[in-house]
Each structure stands twice: as C-alpha cells, then as structure tokens.
Design a protein around this motif. Structure first.
Motif, PDB file in Angstrom:
ATOM      1  N   TYR A 101      18.438  12.177  -2.444  1.00  0.00           N
ATOM      2  CA  TYR A 101      19.736  12.814  -2.662  1.00  0.00           C
ATOM      3  C   TYR A 101      20.843  11.770  -2.677  1.00  0.00           C
ATOM      4  N   GLY A 102      21.785  11.936  -3.599  1.00  0.00           N
ATOM      5  CA  GLY A 102      22.958  11.083  -3.662  1.00  0.00           C
ATOM      6  C   GLY A 102      22.589   9.629  -3.870  1.00  0.00           C
ATOM      7  N   GLU A 103      23.364   8.776  -3.204  1.00  0.00           N
ATOM      8  CA  GLU A 103      23.175   7.324  -3.347  1.00  0.00           C
ATOM      9  C   GLU A 103      22.115   6.772  -2.395  1.00  0.00           C
ATOM     10  N   SER A 104      21.535   7.628  -1.567  1.00  0.00           N
ATOM     11  CA  SER A 104      20.521   7.186  -0.616  1.00  0.00           C
ATOM     12  C   SER A 104      19.336   6.571  -1.351  1.00  0.00           C
ATOM     13  N   LYS A 105      18.775   5.544  -0.769  1.00  0.00           N
ATOM     14  CA  LYS A 105      17.559   4.946  -1.319  1.00  0.00           C
ATOM     15  C   LYS A 105      16.315   5.566  -0.693  1.00  0.00           C
ATOM     16  N   GLU A 106      16.541   6.382   0.348  1.00  0.00           N
ATOM     17  CA  GLU A 106      15.434   6.998   1.081  1.00  0.00           C
ATOM     18  C   GLU A 106      14.873   8.198   0.318  1.00  0.00           C
ATOM     19  N   MET A 107      13.575   8.150   0.078  1.00  0.00           N
ATOM     20  CA  MET A 107      12.875   9.286  -0.497  1.00  0.00           C
ATOM     21  C   MET A 107      12.304  10.098   0.660  1.00  0.00           C
ATOM     22  N   ARG A 108      12.498  11.410   0.596  1.00  0.00           N
ATOM     23  CA  ARG A 108      11.950  12.301   1.615  1.00  0.00           C
ATOM     24  C   ARG A 108      10.914  13.195   0.975  1.00  0.00           C
ATOM     25  N   GLY A 109       9.910  13.524   1.741  1.00  0.00           N
ATOM     26  CA  GLY A 109       8.898  14.438   1.248  1.00  0.00           C
ATOM     27  C   GLY A 109       9.408  15.864   1.233  1.00  0.00           C
ATOM     28  N   PHE A 110       8.837  16.680   0.357  1.00  0.00           N
ATOM     29  CA  PHE A 110       9.138  18.109   0.345  1.00  0.00           C
ATOM     30  C   PHE A 110       7.878  18.887   0.030  1.00  0.00           C
ATOM     31  N   GLY A 111       7.882  20.120   0.486  1.00  0.00           N
ATOM     32  CA  GLY A 111       6.836  21.071   0.153  1.00  0.00           C
ATOM     33  C   GLY A 111       7.497  22.356  -0.289  1.00  0.00           C
ATOM     34  N   GLU A 112       6.894  23.028  -1.244  1.00  0.00           N
ATOM     35  CA  GLU A 112       7.515  24.222  -1.793  1.00  0.00           C
ATOM     36  C   GLU A 112       6.436  25.199  -2.239  1.00  0.00           C
ATOM     37  N   THR A 113       6.684  26.472  -1.975  1.00  0.00           N
ATOM     38  CA  THR A 113       5.836  27.540  -2.480  1.00  0.00           C
ATOM     39  C   THR A 113       6.713  28.452  -3.319  1.00  0.00           C
ATOM     40  N   VAL A 114       6.255  28.745  -4.521  1.00  0.00           N
ATOM     41  CA  VAL A 114       7.009  29.562  -5.463  1.00  0.00           C
ATOM     42  C   VAL A 114       6.102  30.680  -5.956  1.00  0.00           C
ATOM     43  N   ILE A 115       6.653  31.889  -6.027  1.00  0.00           N
ATOM     44  CA  ILE A 115       5.954  32.993  -6.681  1.00  0.00           C
ATOM     45  C   ILE A 115       6.633  33.200  -8.028  1.00  0.00           C
ATOM     46  N   LEU A 116       5.861  33.005  -9.084  1.00  0.00           N
ATOM     47  CA  LEU A 116       6.339  33.209 -10.449  1.00  0.00           C
ATOM     48  C   LEU A 116       5.828  34.560 -10.927  1.00  0.00           C
ATOM     49  N   ARG A 117       6.723  35.374 -11.429  1.00  0.00           N
ATOM     50  CA  ARG A 117       6.356  36.710 -11.925  1.00  0.00           C
ATOM     51  C   ARG A 117       6.628  36.749 -13.426  1.00  0.00           C
ATOM     52  N   PRO A 118       5.692  37.300 -14.207  1.00  0.00           N
ATOM     53  CA  PRO A 118       5.930  37.353 -15.655  1.00  0.00           C
ATOM     54  C   PRO A 118       7.095  38.282 -15.982  1.00  0.00           C
ATOM     55  N   GLU A 119       7.791  37.944 -17.043  1.00  0.00           N
ATOM     56  CA  GLU A 119       8.867  38.810 -17.512  1.00  0.00           C
ATOM     57  C   GLU A 119       8.251  40.070 -18.110  1.00  0.00           C
ATOM     58  N   GLU A 120       8.932  41.183 -17.928  1.00  0.00           N
ATOM     59  CA  GLU A 120       8.449  42.437 -18.493  1.00  0.00           C
ATOM     60  C   GLU A 120       8.398  42.312 -20.015  1.00  0.00           C
ATOM     61  N   GLY A 121       7.263  42.646 -20.589  1.00  0.00           N
ATOM     62  CA  GLY A 121       7.097  42.576 -22.035  1.00  0.00           C
ATOM     63  C   GLY A 121       6.728  41.198 -22.558  1.00  0.00           C
ATOM     64  N   ASN A 122       6.697  40.195 -21.681  1.00  0.00           N
ATOM     65  CA  ASN A 122       6.342  38.844 -22.114  1.00  0.00           C
ATOM     66  C   ASN A 122       5.497  38.192 -21.013  1.00  0.00           C
ATOM     67  N   PRO A 123       4.203  38.500 -20.966  1.00  0.00           N
ATOM     68  CA  PRO A 123       3.367  38.055 -19.850  1.00  0.00           C
ATOM     69  C   PRO A 123       3.085  36.559 -19.793  1.00  0.00           C
ATOM     70  N   THR A 124       3.599  35.782 -20.755  1.00  0.00           N
ATOM     71  CA  THR A 124       3.403  34.332 -20.697  1.00  0.00           C
ATOM     72  C   THR A 124       4.692  33.600 -20.324  1.00  0.00           C
ATOM     73  N   LYS A 125       5.780  34.332 -20.093  1.00  0.00           N
ATOM     74  CA  LYS A 125       7.041  33.720 -19.653  1.00  0.00           C
ATOM     75  C   LYS A 125       7.290  34.165 -18.213  1.00  0.00           C
ATOM     76  N   PHE A 126       7.462  33.194 -17.332  1.00  0.00           N
ATOM     77  CA  PHE A 126       7.559  33.470 -15.905  1.00  0.00           C
ATOM     78  C   PHE A 126       8.920  33.055 -15.356  1.00  0.00           C
ATOM     79  N   LYS A 127       9.359  33.806 -14.337  1.00  0.00           N
ATOM     80  CA  LYS A 127      10.560  33.457 -13.585  1.00  0.00           C
ATOM     81  C   LYS A 127      10.234  33.524 -12.097  1.00  0.00           C
ATOM     82  N   ILE A 128      11.058  32.867 -11.296  1.00  0.00           N
ATOM     83  CA  ILE A 128      10.856  32.834  -9.847  1.00  0.00           C
ATOM     84  C   ILE A 128      11.262  34.175  -9.248  1.00  0.00           C
ATOM     85  N   SER A 129      10.350  34.769  -8.484  1.00  0.00           N
ATOM     86  CA  SER A 129      10.688  35.979  -7.734  1.00  0.00           C
ATOM     87  C   SER A 129      10.817  35.678  -6.244  1.00  0.00           C
ATOM     88  N   ALA A 130      10.192  34.608  -5.774  1.00  0.00           N
ATOM     89  CA  ALA A 130      10.318  34.178  -4.371  1.00  0.00           C
ATOM     90  C   ALA A 130      10.065  32.675  -4.313  1.00  0.00           C
TER      91      ALA A 130
END
Length: 138
Positions: A101-130
């Motif tokens: 972040y910003g001008e820092s040279k320090e890299m920090r680790g991150f972990g993330e869990t995302v639930i992607l839900r398909p758009e109605e009528g387009n089952p190959t296009k996903f958006k984040i629901s959680a």
C-alpha cells in the motif's frame, strides 16, 4: 443427482470463472478503482480486514479512501457450490498473495475468500455476492 460428466462441467465452470475474475479484479484494485462496484451485487456482504460493508458501491467508496495498492496474487483455488435447478453454480474462490500500500516497500500477505454468483440469465458471467479479506499479520 450428479454424474461425473456434470461434476467435471461444474469444476471447469468454477475454474474458468475464477481465472477470469482474478485476471480482471486484482488489476482493477491496483489501477481502475472506479470500476470496482461493477464486480459486486448491490447486496454483497463484504468483510474487509474486519470492516463490514454492504454492497459494491459502498465497497468502492471505502476502497477509494485507501492508499494506492499493488496486489500480487500468488495462488487461487475455486470450487463449485450451490448448484441451482438449472445446473448453474456459484463459485467459492480462495485467493492468497501479497499486497503493498502507498509508498511502503513492505509487501504484506493476504488471504481472501469470495463467493461468485452467476448473473441471472447469464450463467457464465459472475459477480461477488460475499467476500472476506484479511491481511496476514507481519
């Protein structure tokens, strides 16, 4: 009831959706913050490093207050979840990497869990629901 062929199709769908998401979302965090709300459902439930946020628009506003960032995804894994009656599935995506972040040279680790839900009528296009994001203690 699922069959090996249906399971393989769901796994491929989840894998393809995860790859497309990772290849576009993290560059947007780095360089195109004005597009962030387009990745989310309006009612997306987000926990970002302990901050509860409801909806993509609110997340985009929150993230705009953050210093510039550089996310480097090191690995991700996706699993099909919540198959509907039409055979479409949501995707649980686990991502890990590092961020600066910003001008820092320090890299920090991150972990993330995302639930992607398909758009109605387009089952190959996903958006984040959680989404749950956490910086790793350094």
């Amino acid at each position: 009831m699922t069959t090996p062929a249906k399971d393989a199709k769901l796994i491929k769908t989840a894998s393809d959706a995860a790859r497309r998401f990772v290849e576009s979302y993290y560059p947007a965090l780095n360089d195109n913050r004005s597009s962030l709300d387009t990745y989310y459902y309006p009612d997306a439930a987000i926990t970002w490093n302990g901050n509860a946020i409801l909806g993509g628009g609110n997340f985009a506003t929150f993230f705009a207050t953050m210093p510039t960032s550089h996310y480097d995804v090191q690995s991700f894994d996706a699993h099909p979840v919540a198959v509907d009656a039409m055979g479409n599935c949501s995707v649980m995506l686990n991502v890990s990497g590092s961020v600066k972040y910003g001008e820092s040279k320090e890299m920090r680790g991150f972990g993330e869990t995302v639930i992607l839900r398909p758009e109605e009528g387009n089952p190959t296009k996903f958006k984040i629901s959680a989404q749950g994001f956490r910086l790793v203690s350094g």
